[in-house]
Design a protein around this motif. Structure first.
Motif, PDB file in Angstrom:
ATOM      1  N   GLU A 207       7.382  41.135  -3.483  1.00 32.55           N
ATOM      2  CA  GLU A 207       7.016  41.962  -2.319  1.00 32.55           C
ATOM      3  C   GLU A 207       7.096  41.157  -1.033  1.00 32.55           C
ATOM      4  O   GLU A 207       7.602  41.638  -0.020  1.00 32.55           O
ATOM      5  N   TYR A 208       6.628  39.927  -1.064  1.00 32.64           N
ATOM      6  CA  TYR A 208       6.669  39.074   0.126  1.00 32.64           C
ATOM      7  C   TYR A 208       8.099  38.827   0.580  1.00 32.64           C
ATOM      8  O   TYR A 208       8.404  38.899   1.760  1.00 32.64           O
ATOM      9  N   MET A 209       9.005  38.566  -0.370  1.00 33.11           N
ATOM     10  CA  MET A 209      10.393  38.267  -0.008  1.00 33.11           C
ATOM     11  C   MET A 209      11.170  39.508   0.416  1.00 33.11           C
ATOM     12  O   MET A 209      11.988  39.448   1.327  1.00 33.11           O
ATOM     13  N   LEU A 210      10.945  40.648  -0.227  1.00 33.09           N
ATOM     14  CA  LEU A 210      11.750  41.834   0.039  1.00 33.09           C
ATOM     15  C   LEU A 210      11.168  42.766   1.090  1.00 33.09           C
ATOM     16  O   LEU A 210      11.896  43.541   1.698  1.00 33.09           O
ATOM     17  N   LYS A 211       9.862  42.711   1.313  1.00 25.37           N
ATOM     18  CA  LYS A 211       9.244  43.656   2.220  1.00 25.37           C
ATOM     19  C   LYS A 211       8.557  42.972   3.403  1.00 25.37           C
ATOM     20  O   LYS A 211       8.887  43.223   4.553  1.00 25.37           O
TER      21      LYS A 211
ATOM     22  N   ASN B 146       8.354  39.701   4.499  1.00 25.91           N
ATOM     23  CA  ASN B 146       8.989  38.649   5.292  1.00 25.91           C
ATOM     24  C   ASN B 146      10.468  38.502   4.928  1.00 25.91           C
ATOM     25  O   ASN B 146      10.947  37.401   4.698  1.00 25.91           O
ATOM     26  N   PHE B 147      11.177  39.594   4.907  1.00 25.73           N
ATOM     27  CA  PHE B 147      12.567  39.639   4.445  1.00 25.73           C
ATOM     28  C   PHE B 147      13.496  38.722   5.259  1.00 25.73           C
ATOM     29  O   PHE B 147      14.361  38.062   4.713  1.00 25.73           O
ATOM     30  N   ASN B 148      13.303  38.649   6.561  1.00 26.65           N
ATOM     31  CA  ASN B 148      14.209  37.867   7.416  1.00 26.65           C
ATOM     32  C   ASN B 148      14.122  36.366   7.181  1.00 26.65           C
ATOM     33  O   ASN B 148      15.030  35.634   7.566  1.00 26.65           O
TER      34      ASN B 148
ATOM     35  N   ILE C  53      21.000  43.146   0.575  1.00 27.67           N
ATOM     36  CA  ILE C  53      20.726  42.938  -0.842  1.00 27.67           C
ATOM     37  C   ILE C  53      21.379  44.039  -1.655  1.00 27.67           C
ATOM     38  O   ILE C  53      21.984  43.804  -2.689  1.00 27.67           O
TER      39      ILE C  53
END
Length: 128
Positions: free
Chosen positions: A99-103, A105-107, A127
């Protein structure tokens, strides 16, 4: 005038043989393997070869092995490819990490150049 230390250094270096160096490298290889096996939680990372031998040894049951490795590592582990290949990354199954990587803090998680080169036609800069 040479000192005793310089003479001893020259004597030791001049007496080294192929077998001495081979035994030293073998000892380094074994100690590196032992450290990797005992100190790390994830799958075995071989010196020079990275995770490749571990994947080859488990190729018949790769999905179950990966699941067991993730459970053993607590949901996330680092991997690297062969020494000069440049492939490395993190494998995670922890929902909060995903969730952290995809939602959240995606940038902050762009694809590296290794994956951009190989998957640009399929994924572009996104992605999906």
């Amino acid at each position: 005038m040479t000192t005793m230390a310089e003479m001893l250094k020259y004597w030791v270096i001049s007496r080294l043989t192929f077998w001495d160096l081979s035994i030293a490298l073998l000892g380094l290889f074994i100690s590196s393997c032992l450290y990797e096996r005992l100190a790390k939680k994830g799958p075995m990372m071989w010196p020079v070869l990275g995770i490749l031998p571990t994947i080859v040894f488990n190729r018949s049951d790769l999905h179950n092995w990966c699941t067991r490795a993730l459970i053993k590592a607590g949901g996330t582990f680092h991997h690297r490819g062969m020494w000069m290949e440049g492939a490395y990354g993190i494998i995670t199954a922890d929902p909060s990490n995903v969730e952290y990587m995809l939602k959240t803090n995606f940038n902050n998680f762009p694809k590296g150049s290794y994956y951009k080169e190989r998957f640009r036609d399929l994924l572009g800069d996104g992605i999906f």
